[in-house]
Design a protein around this motif. Structure first.
Motif, PDB file in Angstrom:
ATOM      1  N   SER A  50      14.666  38.225  62.157  1.00  0.00           N
ATOM      2  CA  SER A  50      14.429  39.589  62.631  1.00  0.00           C
ATOM      3  C   SER A  50      15.699  40.432  62.556  1.00  0.00           C
ATOM      4  N   LEU A 107      12.420  46.708  59.874  1.00  0.00           N
ATOM      5  CA  LEU A 107      11.795  45.865  60.899  1.00  0.00           C
ATOM      6  C   LEU A 107      10.276  45.899  60.822  1.00  0.00           C
ATOM      7  N   ARG A 158       6.488  42.672  61.086  1.00  0.00           N
ATOM      8  CA  ARG A 158       5.746  42.609  62.355  1.00  0.00           C
ATOM      9  C   ARG A 158       4.549  41.673  62.241  1.00  0.00           C
ATOM     10  N   LEU A 180       5.797  38.090  62.279  1.00  0.00           N
ATOM     11  CA  LEU A 180       6.204  37.653  63.619  1.00  0.00           C
ATOM     12  C   LEU A 180       4.986  37.324  64.482  1.00  0.00           C
ATOM     13  N   LEU A 203      11.274  39.076  70.181  1.00  0.00           N
ATOM     14  CA  LEU A 203      11.462  39.758  68.896  1.00  0.00           C
ATOM     15  C   LEU A 203      10.356  40.770  68.637  1.00  0.00           C
ATOM     16  N   ASN A 263      10.733  44.723  68.333  1.00  0.00           N
ATOM     17  CA  ASN A 263      10.189  45.408  67.166  1.00  0.00           C
ATOM     18  C   ASN A 263       9.373  46.628  67.584  1.00  0.00           C
TER      19      ASN A 263
END
Length: 492
Positions: free
Chosen positions: A173, A182, A186, A189, A211, A215
């Protein structure tokens, strides 16, 4: 891009090697890395996660000494030369001249751990290369390397890899954040968080949840962050650093949602639990906590702004607090304009706009204490209200303050006066009781957290003493008692 503060571990230099070498030579660093590799091997074979955690900490200590020749030599030691992992990782390391490192002949002949290295050791190599690339500011290479490490992690399901996986998630990240992309990860993640939940990887769940919150908050998606946080699995925190990050993000969400009391508790707890070395993180926590306390009508103590290493960073918030304490609207506007760039980078500009009402209320409270009766026109002039009809605005502000209980006064509409009532004795009210109760609750909460933080050997309450051990212990106690009795007889 607004810079969110990363909490970093203390980078302590390892002890110097016994033999004297030139600063350019790094055989000691390579030897340290080989010892760490053996520690990871032992932890993997014995399934001791704490040994792998210790290896990660030792690596952070060596972080400043990592050079390209050292990393390349370690990759040749830990991975089979010519393998996919070795070829991929070696491609990220810049090629340098051989004379940059004097390889120790005693260590250069040691062979690697085997043709098929352990997954733990392979993931450690990914982490080491990622740390090196980020420190060398090669963010695009770090971005590609982190993506490759995550693709490899998806095929490994071992509890001894969880510690290394959590670090790889973080650097994954962080490398994308450094390249302003970023939003691209997503979905990945979220998939990794789901995978960690299915595998019962609680440390990975902690890291990935933080994280994801980072985000969402990076793009001001506070509603989505709260929905994720409220529906995420709950369990006891395994990492103090991850728990501090979670409290900080929770405090930011609560602040935006106008839940200032809960936000204050989370932010102050995050600042208190954070390591001393994480100065940047503690500064961010204190900045948000100061704003929240001002929004609650509290004035932070001067010692908050005079903490070691934080005085310069908290200077804008000190001047802001002074303007709110005095209740001077003109001074508040001046400070807000003077440090507007700082407040924007800290993402507190919208919160400072909310403080304007608190400044007016504080000034009105000072006026009500100073004057038993004052005209609304004078109130508007002292508050420096710059509107078309300041008297009408002052009347509405005074009426709202009276309704909210901020001041104890009445409005004489016929004469256009604000008449303050006589100030009573605060000790005749319940205010001291409420303050005392809040302090007791704070102390009890800190005690309970300290008790929960105590560590005990696993399943110690289930282990039963065998008959042989019990007999041996009783025999030792009898011999000790007999020895003490003989010494007492000798004294007489």
């Amino acid at each position: 891009m607004t810079q969110d503060v990363e909490m970093k571990e203390a980078q302590v230099q390892p002890p110097p090697p016994s033999n004297s070498v030139s600063p350019a030579a790094s055989p000691s660093t390579l030897q340290h890395l080989k010892e760490i590799a053996s520690l990871i091997e032992s932890g993997a074979y014995l399934k001791e996660v704490r040994w792998i955690l210790r290896a990660v900490r030792l690596t952070i200590m060596l972080r400043r000494k990592l050079r390209a020749p050292v990393v390349s030599a370690f990759l040749c030691f830990a991975l089979t030369p010519g393998s996919d992992a070795h070829s991929k990782l070696s491609s990220y390391i810049p090629k340098e001249e051989e004379h940059d490192m004097e390889v120790d002949t005693a260590t250069s002949g040691i062979q690697g751990p085997g043709k098929h290295p352990l997954p733990e050791l392979e993931m450690y190599c990914y982490m080491l290369v990622l740390i090196f690339l980020i420190d060398q500011k090669k963010y695009n290479e770090a971005k590609a390397c982190s993506s490759a490490s995550i693709a490899r992690l998806k095929n490994i399901n071992r509890r001894t890899v969880d510690v290394l996986a959590s670090r790889l998630y973080f650097y994954y990240s962080y490398s994308y954040e450094l390249t302003n992309s970023l939003a691209e990860i997503r979905g990945n993640l979220l998939a990794l968080h789901r995978m960690a939940t299915l595998r019962r990887d609680e440390l990975g769940q902690e890291t990935l949840l933080n994280l994801l919150l980072r985000n969402y908050l990076h793009y001001n998606l506070y509603d989505q962050a709260e929905k994720l946080r409220s529906k995420a699995p709950r369990f006891e925190a395994h990492s103090n650093q991850q728990f501090c990050r979670y409290l900080f993000y929770l405090g930011k969400i609560r602040t935006i949602q106008l839940e200032y009391t809960d936000a204050k508790e989370s932010l102050l707890q995050a600042a208190r639990k954070a390591p001393i070395a994480a100065r940047g993180f503690r500064i961010q926590c204190n900045k948000w906590a100061i704003i929240v306390r001002l929004l609650l009508g509290e004035i932070p103590e001067r010692t908050v702004f005079m903490q070691k290493g934080m005085k310069k960073a908290l200077t804008p918030y000190f001047e802001l607090t002074n303007a709110v304490r005095i209740g001077d609207l003109e001074l508040f506007k001046t400070v807000a304009e003077k440090f507007s760039s700082t407040f924007s980078s800290d993402r507190t500009q919208n919160l400072i706009v909310r403080l304007r009402h608190n400044v007016i209320r504080t000034g009105l409270r000072n006026i009500s204490i100073s004057y038993s009766r004052i005209s609304l026109a004078d109130v508007a002039r002292k508050l420096r209200l710059d509107s078309e009809n300041p008297v009408a605005d002052a009347e509405s502000i005074v009426a709202k303050a009276i309704r909210d209980g901020a001041i104890d006064a009445t409005i004489d509409h016929a004469n256009g006066w604000m008449v303050s009532k006589e100030t009573g004795d605060v000790y005749s009210t319940n205010e001291p009781q409420f303050a005392f109760n809040s302090r007791i609750a704070f102390c009890l909460n800190m005690h309970n957290e300290a008790v929960r933080a105590l560590r005990f050997p696993p399943n110690s309450h289930k282990e039963k003493e065998s008959a042989e051990k019990r007999r041996e212990r009783q025999q030792q106690e009898q011999e000790l008692a007999k020895h003490i009795a003989e010494e007492d007889d000798d004294e007489f």
